[in-house]
Design a protein around this motif. Structure first.
Motif, mmCIF file in Angstrom:
data_model
loop_
_atom_site.group_PDB
_atom_site.id
_atom_site.type_symbol
_atom_site.label_atom_id
_atom_site.label_comp_id
_atom_site.label_asym_id
_atom_site.label_seq_id
_atom_site.Cartn_x
_atom_site.Cartn_y
_atom_site.Cartn_z
ATOM 1 N N PHE A 1 0.828 -1.202 0.000
ATOM 2 C CA PHE A 1 0.000 0.000 0.000
ATOM 3 C C PHE A 1 0.870 1.262 0.000
ATOM 4 O O PHE A 1 0.624 2.199 -0.778
ATOM 5 C CB PHE A 1 -0.931 -0.020 1.210
ATOM 6 N N PHE A 2 1.872 1.299 0.851
ATOM 7 C CA PHE A 2 2.699 2.495 0.926
ATOM 8 C C PHE A 2 3.547 2.688 -0.329
ATOM 9 O O PHE A 2 3.800 3.817 -0.768
ATOM 10 C CB PHE A 2 3.593 2.434 2.165
ATOM 11 N N LEU A 3 4.000 1.612 -0.957
ATOM 12 C CA LEU A 3 4.755 1.733 -2.195
ATOM 13 C C LEU A 3 3.882 2.310 -3.312
ATOM 14 O O LEU A 3 4.311 3.198 -4.081
ATOM 15 C CB LEU A 3 5.313 0.371 -2.610
ATOM 16 N N VAL A 4 2.648 1.814 -3.410
ATOM 17 C CA VAL A 4 1.731 2.333 -4.428
ATOM 18 C C VAL A 4 1.421 3.798 -4.165
ATOM 19 O O VAL A 4 1.371 4.644 -5.086
ATOM 20 C CB VAL A 4 0.445 1.485 -4.465
ATOM 21 N N ALA A 5 1.197 4.133 -2.879
ATOM 22 C CA ALA A 5 0.897 5.530 -2.543
ATOM 23 C C ALA A 5 2.065 6.449 -2.873
ATOM 24 O O ALA A 5 1.871 7.577 -3.377
ATOM 25 C CB ALA A 5 0.537 5.629 -1.069
ATOM 26 N N GLU A 6 3.291 6.032 -2.628
ATOM 27 C CA GLU A 6 4.460 6.855 -2.927
ATOM 28 C C GLU A 6 4.621 7.068 -4.435
ATOM 29 O O GLU A 6 4.985 8.163 -4.900
ATOM 30 C CB GLU A 6 5.724 6.200 -2.353
ATOM 31 N N LYS A 7 4.341 6.035 -5.228
ATOM 32 C CA LYS A 7 4.450 6.169 -6.681
ATOM 33 C C LYS A 7 3.409 7.158 -7.218
ATOM 34 O O LYS A 7 3.677 7.945 -8.122
ATOM 35 C CB LYS A 7 4.279 4.814 -7.345
ATOM 36 N N ARG A 8 2.184 7.134 -6.691
ATOM 37 C CA ARG A 8 1.164 8.061 -7.140
ATOM 38 C C ARG A 8 1.524 9.502 -6.793
ATOM 39 O O ARG A 8 1.304 10.433 -7.586
ATOM 40 C CB ARG A 8 -0.180 7.696 -6.515
ATOM 41 N N LYS A 9 2.086 9.692 -5.579
ATOM 42 C CA LYS A 9 2.506 11.030 -5.196
ATOM 43 C C LYS A 9 3.632 11.526 -6.089
ATOM 44 O O LYS A 9 3.702 12.726 -6.419
ATOM 45 C CB LYS A 9 2.927 11.034 -3.739
ATOM 46 N N ALA A 10 4.529 10.627 -6.474
ATOM 47 C CA ALA A 10 5.653 11.022 -7.329
ATOM 48 C C ALA A 10 5.156 11.432 -8.721
ATOM 49 O O ALA A 10 5.698 12.369 -9.338
ATOM 50 C CB ALA A 10 6.654 9.896 -7.439
#
Length: 294
Positions: free
Chosen positions: A283-292
């Motif tokens: 979940f946190f990896l996906v969230a970080e990619k979307r923010k990037a």
């Protein structure tokens, strides 16, 4: 964890054995030095006399009570002559009681070392031993029981069990559970043998035999086992044996499952937390990619 515990146990055992051998060596050296000093310094009485040189070395023992006379004649050389200040050692007198004590002590040490070793290969299989578990049956430590029965082999000559005073019954490792485990190694010397470390009971010997109900202790580890009984004499020395398996220890074996400390609830909780950690990481990896990307 069991492998780590076994490694720690093996290291401690090797360290203790090394310390024991060092202690025995140091104690032997100290006793020898004390014995030599006691004889040469405290109880030796040297009388120096002038005598003509003798061409050979000769040691003569005489035993008039209450002393034992030892006369020493040596081959005179310049170095030896100067060492003793031109005086030849004629006699050394020592109390006979001291020599008797020393001789008795040394003989006692030799006797104890030779008589204390009982070899399994020297014992006769005079007992017939049976156990309640079926071949291949699985038992659980702290839950199940084992009924052990023993009797004297009826085919032996009459009077075979006359010297038997007790019967010691033990739970023993099968060879399959001794592989790569030196702390379970089988040795011919029963003092060093690690095949049967778990004592079941010791009962008085009876010519008609006997039986005993053993509750498998919670400390018994997971392994393959058989049961062995030793016949002891009045001095508690093994003189005969019997076991539930054959000579190669391959038949009539049973298994015991020890308590490992793991329960189903603990395994379920560990699986849930592991799955949660993987999901949280995803979940946190996906969230970080979307923010990037934003």
């Amino acid at each position: 964890m069991p492998a780590l515990a076994a490694a720690v146990y093996l290291c401690c055992y090797c360290l203790l054995m090394l310390l024991w051998y060092i202690y025995v060596a140091v104690a032997s050296c100290c006793c020898s030095l004390m014995l030599i000093c006691c004889i040469m310094l405290r109880y030796a009485h040297v009388v120096g006399t002038q005598k003509s040189p003798r061409p050979e070395t000769k040691i003569l023992f005489q035993s008039p009570l209450p002393t034992i006379r030892l006369e020493l004649y040596y081959l005179r050389t310049p170095l030896f002559h100067n060492l003793f200040l031109h005086e030849e050692v004629e006699s050394i007198k020592m109390p006979s009681s001291l020599l008797h004590q020393i001789a008795t002590f040394l003989l006692l040490l030799c006797f104890l070392r030779t008589s204390s070793a009982v070899l399994f290969s020297s014992l006769h299989q005079a007992l017939i031993v049976t156990a309640s578990p079926r071949p291949g049956q699985v038992l659980y430590a702290g839950v199940d029981q084992i009924r052990v029965s023993w009797a004297l082999n009826g085919s032996l000559p009459a009077g075979t069990g006359a010297a038997y005073a007790k019967v010691k019954i033990s739970l023993c490792y099968a060879p399959v559970s001794q592989v790569d485990r030196r702390w379970r190694k089988t040795r011919d010397d029963l003092k060093k043998d690690k095949t049967c470390p778990f004592k079941i009971t010791t009962t008085p010997y009876a010519s008609v035999g006997g039986s005993y109900d053993y509750a498998v202790e919670r400390s018994i580890p997971t392994a393959t086992y058989f049961v062995r009984a030793y016949a002891l004499d009045s001095s508690d020395v093994e003189v005969a044996y019997g076991q539930t398996t054959d000579a190669k220890k391959t038949t009539n074996l049973f298994h015991i499952i020890g308590i490992s400390g793991r329960h189903a609830s603990l395994d379920i909780a560990a699986a849930c937390f592991s799955a949660f950690s993987v999901l949280a990481l995803t979940f946190f990896l996906v969230a970080e990619k979307r923010k990037a990307k934003q």
